[in-house]
Design a protein around this motif. Structure first.
Motif, PDB file in Angstrom:
ATOM      1  N   ASP A  58      -6.317   4.853   0.268  1.00  0.00           N
ATOM      2  CA  ASP A  58      -6.224   3.989   1.663  1.00  0.00           C
ATOM      3  C   ASP A  58      -5.390   2.679   1.560  1.00  0.00           C
ATOM      4  N   ILE A  59      -5.345   2.207   0.501  1.00  0.00           N
ATOM      5  CA  ILE A  59      -4.608   0.877   0.524  1.00  0.00           C
ATOM      6  C   ILE A  59      -2.980   1.107   0.442  1.00  0.00           C
ATOM      7  N   TYR A  60      -2.795   2.378  -0.311  1.00  0.00           N
ATOM      8  CA  TYR A  60      -1.425   2.562  -0.355  1.00  0.00           C
ATOM      9  C   TYR A  60      -0.961   2.939   1.266  1.00  0.00           C
ATOM     10  N   ASN A  61      -1.711   3.638   1.915  1.00  0.00           N
ATOM     11  CA  ASN A  61      -1.384   4.184   3.114  1.00  0.00           C
ATOM     12  C   ASN A  61      -1.186   2.716   4.124  1.00  0.00           C
ATOM     13  N   ALA A  62      -1.969   1.959   3.828  1.00  0.00           N
ATOM     14  CA  ALA A  62      -1.988   0.670   4.698  1.00  0.00           C
ATOM     15  C   ALA A  62      -0.596  -0.033   4.344  1.00  0.00           C
ATOM     16  N   LEU A  63      -0.429  -0.155   3.021  1.00  0.00           N
ATOM     17  CA  LEU A  63       0.875  -0.750   2.685  1.00  0.00           C
ATOM     18  C   LEU A  63       2.164  -0.205   3.047  1.00  0.00           C
ATOM     19  N   LYS A  64       1.908   1.113   3.244  1.00  0.00           N
ATOM     20  CA  LYS A  64       3.289   1.721   3.949  1.00  0.00           C
ATOM     21  C   LYS A  64       3.384   1.349   5.096  1.00  0.00           C
ATOM     22  N   LEU A  65       2.519   0.905   6.048  1.00  0.00           N
ATOM     23  CA  LEU A  65       2.621   0.557   7.335  1.00  0.00           C
ATOM     24  C   LEU A  65       3.152  -0.767   7.291  1.00  0.00           C
ATOM     25  N   VAL A  66       2.810  -1.555   6.455  1.00  0.00           N
ATOM     26  CA  VAL A  66       3.323  -3.111   6.244  1.00  0.00           C
ATOM     27  C   VAL A  66       4.571  -3.019   6.060  1.00  0.00           C
ATOM     28  N   TRP A  67       5.109  -2.369   4.923  1.00  0.00           N
ATOM     29  CA  TRP A  67       6.495  -2.507   4.336  1.00  0.00           C
ATOM     30  C   TRP A  67       7.549  -1.716   5.568  1.00  0.00           C
ATOM     31  N   GLU A  68       6.937  -0.847   6.405  1.00  0.00           N
ATOM     32  CA  GLU A  68       7.714  -0.168   7.281  1.00  0.00           C
ATOM     33  C   GLU A  68       8.345  -0.986   8.508  1.00  0.00           C
ATOM     34  N   ILE A  69       7.635  -2.345   8.621  1.00  0.00           N
ATOM     35  CA  ILE A  69       8.229  -3.420   9.657  1.00  0.00           C
ATOM     36  C   ILE A  69       9.541  -3.985   9.048  1.00  0.00           C
ATOM     37  N   HIS A 124       6.821   5.235  -4.851  1.00  0.00           N
ATOM     38  CA  HIS A 124       7.088   5.383  -3.351  1.00  0.00           C
ATOM     39  C   HIS A 124       8.512   5.597  -3.255  1.00  0.00           C
ATOM     40  N   GLU A 125       8.881   6.526  -2.125  1.00  0.00           N
ATOM     41  CA  GLU A 125      10.356   6.843  -1.744  1.00  0.00           C
ATOM     42  C   GLU A 125      10.612   6.002  -0.389  1.00  0.00           C
ATOM     43  N   GLY A 126      10.913   4.834  -0.302  1.00  0.00           N
ATOM     44  CA  GLY A 126      11.136   4.077   0.952  1.00  0.00           C
ATOM     45  C   GLY A 126      12.489   3.963   1.287  1.00  0.00           C
ATOM     46  N   GLY A 127      13.661   4.577   0.659  1.00  0.00           N
ATOM     47  CA  GLY A 127      14.910   4.262   0.966  1.00  0.00           C
ATOM     48  C   GLY A 127      15.365   3.430   0.261  1.00  0.00           C
ATOM     49  N   HIS A 128      16.884   2.994   0.540  1.00  0.00           N
ATOM     50  CA  HIS A 128      17.637   2.143  -0.262  1.00  0.00           C
ATOM     51  C   HIS A 128      17.360   0.744  -0.180  1.00  0.00           C
ATOM     52  N   HIS A 129      16.798   0.402   1.134  1.00  0.00           N
ATOM     53  CA  HIS A 129      16.056  -0.954   1.192  1.00  0.00           C
ATOM     54  C   HIS A 129      14.738  -1.358   0.416  1.00  0.00           C
ATOM     55  N   TYR A 130      14.062  -0.273  -0.097  1.00  0.00           N
ATOM     56  CA  TYR A 130      12.795  -0.397  -0.913  1.00  0.00           C
ATOM     57  C   TYR A 130      13.128  -0.541  -2.331  1.00  0.00           C
ATOM     58  N   HIS A 131      12.553  -1.682  -2.945  1.00  0.00           N
ATOM     59  CA  HIS A 131      12.576  -1.847  -4.252  1.00  0.00           C
ATOM     60  C   HIS A 131      11.015  -2.422  -4.895  1.00  0.00           C
ATOM     61  N   THR A 132      10.989  -2.157  -6.246  1.00  0.00           N
ATOM     62  CA  THR A 132      10.001  -2.336  -6.715  1.00  0.00           C
ATOM     63  C   THR A 132       9.913  -3.404  -7.936  1.00  0.00           C
ATOM     64  N   LEU A 133       8.741  -4.100  -8.286  1.00  0.00           N
ATOM     65  CA  LEU A 133       8.596  -5.012  -9.450  1.00  0.00           C
ATOM     66  C   LEU A 133       7.355  -4.830  -9.979  1.00  0.00           C
ATOM     67  N   ASP A 134       7.081  -4.177 -11.351  1.00  0.00           N
ATOM     68  CA  ASP A 134       5.764  -3.963 -11.832  1.00  0.00           C
ATOM     69  C   ASP A 134       5.213  -5.201 -12.115  1.00  0.00           C
ATOM     70  N   LEU A 135       4.720  -6.233 -11.510  1.00  0.00           N
ATOM     71  CA  LEU A 135       4.109  -7.390 -11.811  1.00  0.00           C
ATOM     72  C   LEU A 135       2.887  -7.143 -12.652  1.00  0.00           C
ATOM     73  N   HIS A 136       2.036  -6.020 -12.600  1.00  0.00           N
ATOM     74  CA  HIS A 136       0.988  -5.702 -13.474  1.00  0.00           C
ATOM     75  C   HIS A 136       1.459  -5.926 -14.741  1.00  0.00           C
ATOM     76  N   ASN A 137       2.600  -5.513 -15.191  1.00  0.00           N
ATOM     77  CA  ASN A 137       3.224  -5.600 -16.501  1.00  0.00           C
ATOM     78  C   ASN A 137       3.584  -6.714 -17.056  1.00  0.00           C
ATOM     79  N   VAL A 138       4.190  -7.569 -16.075  1.00  0.00           N
ATOM     80  CA  VAL A 138       4.702  -8.902 -16.330  1.00  0.00           C
ATOM     81  C   VAL A 138       3.756  -9.947 -16.643  1.00  0.00           C
ATOM     82  N   VAL A 139       2.254  -9.963 -16.299  1.00  0.00           N
ATOM     83  CA  VAL A 139       1.325 -10.877 -16.734  1.00  0.00           C
ATOM     84  C   VAL A 139      -0.091 -10.060 -16.877  1.00  0.00           C
ATOM     85  N   PRO A 140       0.180  -9.517 -17.945  1.00  0.00           N
ATOM     86  CA  PRO A 140      -1.340  -8.590 -18.398  1.00  0.00           C
ATOM     87  C   PRO A 140      -2.262  -9.518 -18.877  1.00  0.00           C
TER      88      PRO A 140
END
Length: 259
Positions: A103-114, A150-166
């Motif tokens: 449910d959280i992921y589906n909500a995030l997709k709506l936010v990213w889409e804007i 997530h496959e959001g196209g070439h304008h979508y990028h990720t950063l694994d913050l969870h791994n940066v500050v364990p």
């Protein structure tokens, strides 16, 4: 979309984006270190950051305000001062109230889409650890996996913050230096986050610049003309995804995201 020697960055999220620390008696957003790092990397560029963190906000709308807040920014701010990057961090409070990861992921997709529909580069961050982890356990890992894959196209990028500050693998000294409580961070922790985000953005800018480099003799567009082009592009109406379940926003637009 980067069209001039300037960066306007949206830092969007909840209390972690807002820099909440010391039970709310101190605020030190990661945007402070982010801007300082970017200015060192691009000393001749105009770097501006819009920090939009809201304490306690949730991604799922309702009851959360992530979606209408993003909609307002792209209705009222972006057309006049277009965002080049939108750094989005959300889901921590949804986890705390027991919301399922899908449910959280589906909500995030709506936010990213804007921002994606306006060709803004989206940098989606995984959420950090929560100590103790709310039940049912395992939702943070499932949500972060969905964000990273997530496959959001070439304008979508990720950063694994969870791994940066364990938290779990950190030494007691590291926890004392970086973590404020089981959710939020100290100023040094937020600075670490800002510096890591800056490194990711610098890499993306350099890669994009390499791909779009033109012969200086052929490219006679001035910086002012490039900025005007960016504003004109931001003013164009955008058609969001054409299939999936729609959600009507404050502006009257309907966000459609593919399943």
């Amino acid at each position: 979309m980067i069209t001039a020697n300037a960066l306007h960055i949206l830092c969007f999220g909840d209390s972690i984006t807002h820099g909440f620390s010391k039970m709310g008696t101190l605020y030190h957003p990661y945007a402070i270190a982010l801007q300082a790092s970017l200015e060192r990397a691009f000393p001749t560029w105009n770097i501006t950051i819009d920090e939009q963190g809201q304490n306690g906000d949730q991604v799922a709308s309702p009851p959360g305000g992530f979606l209408p807040r993003m909609d307002i920014l792209y209705e009222e701010v972006h057309p006049h001062n277009p965002y080049d990057f939108a750094v989005v961090l959300g889901g921590t409070n949804d986890i705390c109230v027991g919301r399922p990861a899908p449910d959280i992921y589906n909500a995030l997709k709506l936010v990213w889409e804007i921002p994606l529909s306006h060709e803004t580069e989206v940098l989606a961050l995984t959420i950090t650890e929560i100590t103790p982890e709310p039940e049912p356990a395992g939702r943070i890992d499932r949500l972060n996996s969905a964000i990273m894959n997530h496959e959001g196209g070439h304008h979508y990028h990720t950063l694994d913050l969870h791994n940066v500050v364990p938290w779990k693998t950190a030494t007691p000294a590291q926890r004392k230096e970086i973590w404020d409580d089981g959710i939020h961070f100290t100023p040094k922790g937020y600075d670490l986050i800002g510096n890591v985000i800056a490194g990711r953005i610098i890499d993306l800018v350099n890669k994009r610049s390499t791909l779009t480099t033109q012969d200086p003799i052929q490219d006679e567009t001035s910086v002012d003309e490039k900025l005007e082009l960016k504003r004109n592009m931001a003013m164009k109406p955008r058609i969001l995804s054409s299939s999936g379940e729609g959600k009507r926003l404050r502006s009257g637009r309907v966000v459609m995201v593919k399943a």
